[in-house]
Design an enzyme around this catalytic site. Structure first.
Site, short mmCIF file in Angstrom:
data_model
loop_
_atom_site.label_atom_id
_atom_site.label_comp_id
_atom_site.label_asym_id
_atom_site.label_seq_id
_atom_site.Cartn_x
_atom_site.Cartn_y
_atom_site.Cartn_z
N ASP A 67 -43.80 25.98 53.14
CA ASP A 67 -43.34 25.59 51.80
C ASP A 67 -44.38 25.90 50.73
O ASP A 67 -45.52 26.27 51.04
CB ASP A 67 -42.97 24.10 51.78
N ASN A 136 -42.12 9.59 55.09
CA ASN A 136 -40.66 9.35 55.04
C ASN A 136 -39.91 10.19 56.07
O ASN A 136 -38.69 10.28 56.03
CB ASN A 136 -40.13 9.63 53.63
N GLU A 143 -36.67 16.60 52.70
CA GLU A 143 -36.73 15.17 52.48
C GLU A 143 -35.52 14.47 53.10
O GLU A 143 -34.51 15.12 53.38
CB GLU A 143 -36.74 14.90 50.96
#
Ligand code: PGA
Length: 245
Positions: A67, A136, A143
């Site tokens: 990324d 997370n 995400e």
């Protein structure tokens, strides 16, 4: 899932470096997927050490990073390109044209994502993908969401990720709000996956990844469905896993 728990973060990182080194030794023209963040830094140090010791040769290796922030040029000191040059690429004999990182300054980010996918395919796919995990449960910048993302795409970062990454910037207001990231589908196509996780702040995410049903609300949980995954943990990261398997 092949899960290995080490006493400390140094050993876990060394194990990750060993697995990448073994991949390059067994296939000198290997295609390696790489990750950024605080966690892999000691693994990259070990890979540099092995290279300087004459054990590893990067001249035929190709890399694809997971990324990059959208809007940061490669020479910005918080871009992932800058990170990779500093911690690994400037210190090993990899050919500059063999390094691939999503282009955070692309005029057309969606087209940049498509061309990234094409480039991975043209290289025959990724032999080994190194991953970290977010607090997370994110992998790359995938995400928690309602669905798994299939391919490289533009991502809106969550507040949790912005806050976690603010430590690298002057303030959280300076953290870019978007990024380009390989999709969960891109990651799952890698022939083997090595995930390195250290520290207690990741223990809950590790537990969801390993112990709970596969769900896009914990993107890393998809790794339960991959045939060749090794999870390398230090003992703090493994603390919430007791009794779950
Ligand atoms: P970290 O990031 O190594 O800086 O904790 C890992 C990740 O978010 O994937």
């Amino acid at each position: 899932m092949n899960i290995r728990v080490f006493e400390n973060d140094r050993q876990a990182a060394q194990a990750a470096a060993c697995m990448i080194a073994a991949q390059i030794l067994s296939k000198p023209a290997a295609v390696i997927g790489l990750a950024t963040g605080g966690t892999p830094v000691p693994a990259y140090q070990e890979l540099v050490r092995l290279t300087n010791a004459g054990v590893l040769d990067w001249s035929r290796v190709t890399t694809f990073n997971l990324d990059e922030y959208l809007g940061l040029p490669g020479d910005h000191d918080q871009s992932f390109k800058y990170f990779m040059m500093k911690h690994l690429f400037n210190k090993v004999n990899i050919a500059p044209e063999s390094i691939h990182i999503p282009d955070g300054m692309a005029a057309d980010p969606t087209e940049a994502c498509m061309s990234y996918e094409r480039a991975i395919r043209e290289q025959g796919g990724i032999d080994l993908q190194l991953l970290g995990i977010g607090r997370n449960g994110h992998i790359g910048f995938n995400e928690p969401a309602d669905a798994f993302s299939p391919i490289t795409h533009v991502v809106d970062l969550t507040e949790d990720t912005i806050e976690a990454n603010a430590r690298f910037f002057a303030s959280s207001a300076d953290v870019p709000r978007q990024a380009l990231s390989m999709g969960v589908g891109t990651i799952m196509q890698a022939r083997s996956i090595v995930m390195l996780v250290t520290g207690t702040e990741k223990a809950r995410a590790v537990r969801s990844m390993i112990c709970e049903p596969v769900s896009p609300s914990c993107p890393a949980s998809v790794l339960q469905l991959h045939a060749n995954v090794t999870i390398l943990l230090d003992s703090p990261a493994a603390t919430a896993m007791n009794h779950c398997r």
